[in-house]
Enzyme design. Structure first.
Site, PDB file in Angstrom:
ATOM      1  N   ILE A 182     -13.908 -30.758  57.479  1.00  0.00           N
ATOM      2  CA  ILE A 182     -15.061 -31.676  57.424  1.00  0.00           C
ATOM      3  C   ILE A 182     -16.371 -30.989  57.812  1.00  0.00           C
ATOM      4  CG2 ILE A 182     -13.910 -33.930  57.643  1.00  0.00           C
ATOM      5  CD1 ILE A 182     -14.598 -33.782  60.704  1.00  0.00           C
ATOM      6  N   ALA A 190     -10.203 -37.678  60.952  1.00  0.00           N
ATOM      7  CA  ALA A 190     -10.011 -36.235  61.201  1.00  0.00           C
ATOM      8  C   ALA A 190     -10.566 -35.887  62.571  1.00  0.00           C
ATOM      9  CB  ALA A 190     -10.729 -35.414  60.137  1.00  0.00           C
ATOM     10  N   TYR A 214     -12.395 -33.385  75.090  1.00  0.00           N
ATOM     11  CA  TYR A 214     -12.008 -34.307  74.005  1.00  0.00           C
ATOM     12  C   TYR A 214     -12.636 -35.682  74.232  1.00  0.00           C
ATOM     13  CZ  TYR A 214      -9.044 -37.580  71.401  1.00  0.00           C
ATOM     14  OH  TYR A 214      -8.597 -38.602  70.598  1.00  0.00           O
ATOM     15  N   VAL A 227       3.436 -38.822  73.449  1.00  0.00           N
ATOM     16  CA  VAL A 227       4.611 -38.724  74.318  1.00  0.00           C
ATOM     17  C   VAL A 227       5.855 -39.367  73.678  1.00  0.00           C
ATOM     18  CG1 VAL A 227       4.044 -40.829  75.638  1.00  0.00           C
ATOM     19  CG2 VAL A 227       5.380 -39.074  76.709  1.00  0.00           C
ATOM     20  N   ILE A 228       5.667 -40.450  72.941  1.00  0.00           N
ATOM     21  CA  ILE A 228       6.824 -41.151  72.363  1.00  0.00           C
ATOM     22  C   ILE A 228       7.509 -40.268  71.321  1.00  0.00           C
ATOM     23  CG2 ILE A 228       7.487 -43.113  70.868  1.00  0.00           C
ATOM     24  CD1 ILE A 228       5.543 -44.834  72.537  1.00  0.00           C
TER      25      ILE A 228
HETATM   26  N1  NAD Z   1      -2.742 -40.865  68.256  1.00  0.00           N
HETATM   27  C1  NAD Z   1      -3.397 -41.496  69.214  1.00  0.00           C
HETATM   28  O1  NAD Z   1      -2.796 -42.055  70.135  1.00  0.00           O
HETATM   29  C2  NAD Z   1      -4.894 -41.590  69.194  1.00  0.00           C
HETATM   30  C3  NAD Z   1      -5.548 -42.237  70.262  1.00  0.00           C
HETATM   31  C4  NAD Z   1      -6.941 -42.318  70.253  1.00  0.00           C
HETATM   32  C5  NAD Z   1      -7.647 -41.797  69.176  1.00  0.00           C
HETATM   33  N2  NAD Z   1      -6.989 -41.155  68.164  1.00  0.00           N
HETATM   34  C6  NAD Z   1      -7.781 -40.597  67.072  1.00  0.00           C
HETATM   35  O2  NAD Z   1      -7.213 -40.977  65.834  1.00  0.00           O
HETATM   36  C7  NAD Z   1      -7.423 -39.941  64.872  1.00  0.00           C
HETATM   37  C8  NAD Z   1      -6.121 -39.573  64.204  1.00  0.00           C
HETATM   38  O3  NAD Z   1      -5.223 -39.108  65.193  1.00  0.00           O
HETATM   39  P1  NAD Z   1      -3.703 -38.784  64.845  1.00  0.00           P
HETATM   40  O4  NAD Z   1      -2.900 -39.143  66.030  1.00  0.00           O
HETATM   41  O5  NAD Z   1      -3.342 -39.345  63.520  1.00  0.00           O
HETATM   42  O6  NAD Z   1      -3.749 -37.192  64.794  1.00  0.00           O
HETATM   43  P2  NAD Z   1      -3.350 -36.178  63.633  1.00  0.00           P
HETATM   44  O7  NAD Z   1      -3.536 -34.811  64.244  1.00  0.00           O
HETATM   45  O8  NAD Z   1      -2.034 -36.523  63.046  1.00  0.00           O
HETATM   46  O9  NAD Z   1      -4.466 -36.455  62.547  1.00  0.00           O
HETATM   47  C9  NAD Z   1      -5.672 -35.759  62.471  1.00  0.00           C
HETATM   48  C10 NAD Z   1      -5.835 -35.290  61.043  1.00  0.00           C
HETATM   49  O10 NAD Z   1      -7.125 -34.662  60.909  1.00  0.00           O
HETATM   50  C11 NAD Z   1      -6.960 -33.432  60.205  1.00  0.00           C
HETATM   51  N3  NAD Z   1      -8.048 -32.552  60.667  1.00  0.00           N
HETATM   52  C12 NAD Z   1      -8.203 -31.992  61.891  1.00  0.00           C
HETATM   53  N4  NAD Z   1      -9.328 -31.259  61.915  1.00  0.00           N
HETATM   54  C13 NAD Z   1      -9.888 -31.354  60.693  1.00  0.00           C
HETATM   55  C14 NAD Z   1     -11.061 -30.824  60.102  1.00  0.00           C
HETATM   56  N5  NAD Z   1     -11.896 -30.015  60.796  1.00  0.00           N
HETATM   57  N6  NAD Z   1     -11.346 -31.132  58.808  1.00  0.00           N
HETATM   58  C15 NAD Z   1     -10.506 -31.938  58.092  1.00  0.00           C
HETATM   59  N7  NAD Z   1      -9.377 -32.464  58.604  1.00  0.00           N
HETATM   60  C16 NAD Z   1      -9.083 -32.177  59.876  1.00  0.00           C
HETATM   61  C17 NAD Z   1      -5.580 -32.920  60.588  1.00  0.00           C
HETATM   62  O11 NAD Z   1      -5.050 -32.006  59.646  1.00  0.00           O
HETATM   63  C18 NAD Z   1      -4.804 -34.231  60.619  1.00  0.00           C
HETATM   64  O12 NAD Z   1      -4.291 -34.545  59.341  1.00  0.00           O
HETATM   65  C19 NAD Z   1      -8.105 -38.807  65.618  1.00  0.00           C
HETATM   66  O13 NAD Z   1      -9.496 -38.904  65.417  1.00  0.00           O
HETATM   67  C20 NAD Z   1      -7.786 -39.080  67.067  1.00  0.00           C
HETATM   68  O14 NAD Z   1      -8.769 -38.554  67.938  1.00  0.00           O
HETATM   69  C21 NAD Z   1      -5.640 -41.038  68.156  1.00  0.00           C
END
Ligand code: NAD
Length: 310
Positions: free
Chosen positions: A52, A73, A141, A184-185
């Site tokens: 991105i 992302a 973060y 964690v899950i």
């Molecule tokens: N999983 C959680 O509990 C949780 C909690 C709070 C917030 N979030 C937010 O939700 C979003 C998705 O999290 P997730 O758990 O699905 O994680 P994830 O790592 O599975 O998904 C992130 C995706 O972004 C892509 N990505 C990373 N850097 C990139 C870049 N520079 N350009 C393009 N693509 C890029 C990765 O390849 C991945 O597919 C994130 O923004 C995360 O901060 C997640």
């Protein structure tokens, strides 16, 4: 509608893409596959393998002209953000600014942003944490997610770009990566299914708000329809300790393994769960999946995936 989903190959983003496709939207995915997987991407979505922060992102926007952007992302590993705060800021802050610039230049109607309920507020002063709780992140973060929220607000004021920021609790469910540092899950299930003892950092009494990915998907759909931009917590409003979570998983998996306890990790909060009434009021959303049914669905997914791998 045409929706551009960043991170659409990742855990949450890929489920959002599936639901958008199901609802008849045209979907474009931008993902650099750094943690996402190609097999997660819905075959009906158009895929751009791209960072991105790449200058080429503008070309994608010019070619696709999306109506909405759904921004998932991110660099989302708290520990990695402590080890390499510059990388974290590049992806989470600069990456978001790159997107916002593209949105404004290409007349995108709204951006929906995946933020974090826990990471931005820091160690809670009161529980549950509502949206007005003082912000004091304890990891790069958390700070980068909060800064991105502030940029959304700024672009709303300066360019009129509408936004919805969804501050997630701990999202869990199928497709979460059990080999990563977060989730964690997924990590516990992955280990226990392989007959290995999971590690609990700290006493295990730390509390989190675990919300099922299917419920998170629904709020992303509702966020496209809401009138005014909002920043809302997305969780269950209930706290579960890591020890309790382990106990439920042990029972559901019929396992006899005990956890290994290790010292607590830097940058991680002690306890948090979210106040979620604003999401109900503003978006008409509340979590529908109870923890045990969500865990069962997640266990089924990992069992199936492991079955395929053998
Ligand atoms: N999983 C959680 O509990 C949780 C909690 C709070 C917030 N979030 C937010 O939700 C979003 C998705 O999290 P997730 O758990 O699905 O994680 P994830 O790592 O599975 O998904 C992130 C995706 O972004 C892509 N990505 C990373 N850097 C990139 C870049 N520079 N350009 C393009 N693509 C890029 C990765 O390849 C991945 O597919 C994130 O923004 C995360 O901060 C997640």
């Amino acid at each position: 509608m045409k929706v551009l989903v960043t991170g659409g190959a990742g855990f949450i983003g890929s489920h959002v893409v599936d639901r958008l496709v199901e609802k008849g939207h045209e979907v474009v995915v931008v993902d650099d596959l750094s943690t996402g997987r190609k097999e997660n991407i819905n075959p009906q979505a158009k895929f751009y393998h791209m960072d991105i922060t790449s200058p080429k992102l503008e070309e994608v926007f010019q070619a696709e002209k999306p109506d909405f952007v759904n921004h998932h992302a991110a660099q989302m590993d708290v520990r990695k953000s402590i080890e390499d705060p510059l990388f974290d800021a590049r992806v989470n802050i600069l990456g978001t600014i790159c997107l916002l610039e593209c949105c404004c230049a290409n007349k995108v109607g709204r951006i929906i942003f995946a933020s974090s309920g826990g990471a931005i507020c820091g160690e809670p002063r009161h529980l549950p944490v509502d949206e007005r709780h003082p912000v004091s992140p304890i990891s790069p973060y958390g700070l980068s997610k909060y800064t991105a929220e502030k940029y959304l607000r700024l672009y709303n004021l300066s360019h009129g770009l509408e936004y919805v920021a969804l501050r997630y609790g701990n999202v869990y469910g199928p497709r979460q990566d059990p080999f990563g540092e977060a989730g964690v899950i997924a990590i516990f299930i992955g280990k226990m299914l392989r007959g290995k003892r999971p590690t609990i950092y700290g006493t295990g009494e730390q509390i989190r708000d675990y919300v099922y990915v299917g419920d998170v998907v629904e709020v992303n759909i509702l966020a496209m329809e809401v009138q005014d931009g909002v920043t809302v917590n997305i969780g269950t409003g209930k706290g579960t300790s890591v020890n309790e979570l382990f106990k439920i998983l042990k029972e559901r998996l019929g396992s006899n393994l005990d956890p290994i306890y290790a010292p607590p990790r830097m940058g991680e909060l002690d306890s948090i769960f979210l106040e979620v009434s604003l999401a109900r009021e503003k978006l008409g959303w509340s979590a529908q999946t109870d923890l045990v049914s969500g865990l069962d669905k997640t266990i089924d997914f990992f069992k199936e995936r492991m079955g395929q791998a053998t």
